[in-house]
Design a protein around this motif. Structure first.
Motif, PDB file in Angstrom:
ATOM      1  N   PRO A   1       0.778  -1.245   0.000  1.00 48.74           N
ATOM      2  CA  PRO A   1       0.000   0.000   0.000  1.00 48.74           C
ATOM      3  C   PRO A   1       0.808   1.292   0.000  1.00 48.74           C
ATOM      4  N   ASP A   2       2.061   1.267   0.424  1.00 49.90           N
ATOM      5  CA  ASP A   2       2.815   2.528   0.527  1.00 49.90           C
ATOM      6  C   ASP A   2       4.301   2.252   0.321  1.00 49.90           C
ATOM      7  N   VAL A   3       4.763   2.418  -0.907  1.00 50.16           N
ATOM      8  CA  VAL A   3       6.172   2.203  -1.252  1.00 50.16           C
ATOM      9  C   VAL A   3       6.780   3.547  -1.627  1.00 50.16           C
ATOM     10  N   ARG A   4       7.918   3.884  -1.009  1.00 48.51           N
ATOM     11  CA  ARG A   4       8.562   5.171  -1.250  1.00 48.51           C
ATOM     12  C   ARG A   4       9.968   4.944  -1.795  1.00 48.51           C
ATOM     13  N   LEU A   5      10.239   5.522  -2.944  1.00 49.92           N
ATOM     14  CA  LEU A   5      11.524   5.364  -3.610  1.00 49.92           C
ATOM     15  C   LEU A   5      12.435   6.535  -3.292  1.00 49.92           C
ATOM     16  N   VAL A   6      13.668   6.226  -2.873  1.00 51.60           N
ATOM     17  CA  VAL A   6      14.687   7.245  -2.629  1.00 51.60           C
ATOM     18  C   VAL A   6      15.831   6.995  -3.605  1.00 51.60           C
ATOM     19  N   SER A   7      16.012   7.908  -4.547  1.00 47.61           N
ATOM     20  CA  SER A   7      17.060   7.741  -5.551  1.00 47.61           C
ATOM     21  C   SER A   7      18.039   8.913  -5.559  1.00 47.61           C
ATOM     22  N   ARG A   8      17.946   9.790  -4.565  1.00 40.02           N
ATOM     23  CA  ARG A   8      18.891  10.886  -4.414  1.00 40.02           C
ATOM     24  C   ARG A   8      19.484  10.827  -3.016  1.00 40.02           C
ATOM     25  N   GLY A   9      20.770  11.131  -2.905  1.00 40.31           N
ATOM     26  CA  GLY A   9      21.462  11.032  -1.626  1.00 40.31           C
ATOM     27  C   GLY A   9      21.416  12.323  -0.837  1.00 40.31           C
ATOM     28  N   GLY A  10      22.322  12.423   0.138  1.00 39.99           N
ATOM     29  CA  GLY A  10      22.445  13.633   0.942  1.00 39.99           C
ATOM     30  C   GLY A  10      21.235  13.904   1.803  1.00 39.99           C
ATOM     31  N   SER A  11      20.912  15.191   1.981  1.00 38.47           N
ATOM     32  CA  SER A  11      19.822  15.593   2.861  1.00 38.47           C
ATOM     33  C   SER A  11      18.475  15.137   2.314  1.00 38.47           C
ATOM     34  N   VAL A  12      18.356  14.991   0.980  1.00 40.71           N
ATOM     35  CA  VAL A  12      17.099  14.513   0.394  1.00 40.71           C
ATOM     36  C   VAL A  12      16.799  13.102   0.889  1.00 40.71           C
ATOM     37  N   ALA A  13      17.816  12.234   0.871  1.00 40.75           N
ATOM     38  CA  ALA A  13      17.632  10.864   1.350  1.00 40.75           C
ATOM     39  C   ALA A  13      17.312  10.850   2.840  1.00 40.75           C
ATOM     40  N   TYR A  14      18.052  11.657   3.613  1.00 39.67           N
ATOM     41  CA  TYR A  14      17.837  11.649   5.060  1.00 39.67           C
ATOM     42  C   TYR A  14      16.417  12.090   5.396  1.00 39.67           C
ATOM     43  N   ASP A  15      15.935  13.156   4.731  1.00 37.87           N
ATOM     44  CA  ASP A  15      14.576  13.640   4.998  1.00 37.87           C
ATOM     45  C   ASP A  15      13.548  12.569   4.665  1.00 37.87           C
ATOM     46  N   ALA A  16      13.735  11.897   3.533  1.00 43.06           N
ATOM     47  CA  ALA A  16      12.786  10.859   3.128  1.00 43.06           C
ATOM     48  C   ALA A  16      12.780   9.702   4.118  1.00 43.06           C
ATOM     49  N   LEU A  17      13.954   9.302   4.582  1.00 42.10           N
ATOM     50  CA  LEU A  17      14.042   8.205   5.548  1.00 42.10           C
ATOM     51  C   LEU A  17      13.396   8.587   6.878  1.00 42.10           C
ATOM     52  N   LEU A  18      13.642   9.806   7.318  1.00 44.46           N
ATOM     53  CA  LEU A  18      13.055  10.262   8.572  1.00 44.46           C
ATOM     54  C   LEU A  18      11.534  10.314   8.466  1.00 44.46           C
ATOM     55  N   GLN A  19      11.028  10.817   7.353  1.00 42.73           N
ATOM     56  CA  GLN A  19       9.579  10.880   7.161  1.00 42.73           C
ATOM     57  C   GLN A  19       8.965   9.480   7.131  1.00 42.73           C
ATOM     58  N   SER A  20       9.670   8.550   6.512  1.00 36.02           N
ATOM     59  CA  SER A  20       9.174   7.177   6.469  1.00 36.02           C
ATOM     60  C   SER A  20       9.072   6.585   7.867  1.00 36.02           C
ATOM     61  N   ARG A  21      10.098   6.825   8.669  1.00 34.16           N
ATOM     62  CA  ARG A  21      10.073   6.298  10.046  1.00 34.16           C
ATOM     63  C   ARG A  21       8.962   6.943  10.855  1.00 34.16           C
TER      64      ARG A  21
END
Length: 308
Positions: free
Chosen positions: A181-201
């Motif tokens: 139901p909810d798959v999130r793709l992270v294909s950019r590193g740095g702060s973009v990746a960190y923000d996406a990971l934090l939001q996912s958690r």
């Protein structure tokens, strides 16, 4: 500009018609890495493994005293290393290494002839060997099935793939959205990746699946470490059996890449990715069936595909 490694590959893989393909036998180095693969090793044990890999024809015939001295570790460390690989002791490990070392010596004599063969066929043969190796690993599917269940239960589920690994991550995320139901793709590193990971958690996610293919980007390691700091557990699909990326992962699944041509090919990692997707689907068959039916209905409604 292409790297020196890619330039060398381009020259080595030039296509010459009419040459015969080599046998699909895994290389001695691949056989040694297969012995070490799937085992979590300490830094000292990784040094032992690396020395044996780099000096196979010599290391396979060293006494435990000589090997410990060459690597700079204690003799008990060598014994523990052998035990961690499932051997009764160092003599048993050495006995397993010696025929591989002898095959390496014999193979070196045939290198000139092998280099004169059709490189396209050689690349296919190498991928067949990679798939055979993966087939042996999947003889015990428990780890893949367990990971599939864990990923299926993580909502949202984050898929990470940077640089060359983005293509595998995009494939996985595209397919996973059909059954999750909810798959999130992270294909950019740095702060973009960190923000996406934090939001996912913060949204309740528990796992991130990362892809790491050569050349392995430092930002992938940074992102995996960031995921752990946010509280996400990390799974890794990679060609590595040793190293900091594997050490950071909670689960590491290994599949070799093809390296006979200018650019790597990913037959085995692709099949391994599909196996994990299958395990996710099997973990919740009712949800999988419902979502696939909804997708098919939407596809028919919007006429997404050519008619058969």
């Amino acid at each position: 500009m292409p790297s020196g490694q890619q330039q060398a590959r381009a020259q080595a893989s030039a296509i010459t018609p009419g040459r015969q393909a080599p046998d699909a036998e895994p290389s001695p180095a691949d056989k040694v890495r297969a012995l070490f693969g799937g085992h979590r090793l300490s830094p000292g044990q990784r040094r032992i493994a690396q020395y044996i890999t780099d000096h196979l024809t010599e290391a396979a015939f060293l006494s435990i005293t000589d090997l410990a001295e060459r690597v700079g570790v204690s003799q008990p460390s060598v014994t523990r290393f052998a035990s961690s690989l499932g051997f009764s002791g160092y003599p048993a490990l050495r006995e397993a290494l010696q025929p591989i070392a002898l095959s390496a010596v014999a193979g070196a004599q045939d290198t000139g002839e092998a280099d004169r063969r059709n490189e396209l066929q050689a690349a296919v043969d190498a991928e067949i060997a990679n798939l055979e190796s993966l087939r042996r690993v999947l003889a015990n599917p428990d780890q893949v099935l367990a990971l599939g269940r864990a990923l299926a239960q993580s909502v949202p589920l984050t898929i990470l793939g940077l640089r060359i690994s983005a293509s595998l991550a995009e494939y996985f995320a595209y397919a996973a959205r059909r059954i999750h139901p909810d798959v999130r793709l992270v294909s950019r590193g740095g702060s973009v990746a960190y923000d996406a990971l934090l939001q996912s958690r913060e949204a309740g996610g528990t796992w991130v699946l990362a892809f790491a293919m050569p050349r392995h980007a430092k930002e992938t390691l940074a992102a995996v470490r960031a995921a752990r700091r946010t509280g996400l557990r990390t799974a890794l699909i990679t060609d590595l059996t040793l190293g900091p990326l594997v050490d950071e992962a909670d689960v590491a699944l290994t599949a070799a890449t093809g390296s006979r041509l200018v650019f790597d090919s990913y037959a085995a990692p692709g099949v391994l990715s599909a196996a994990v997707l299958q395990a996710m689907a099997d973990a919740d068959p009712e949800r999988t069936q419902t979502r696939l039916e909804q997708y098919e209905q939407a596809a028919d409604q919007h006429d997404f595909f050519l008619e058969d």
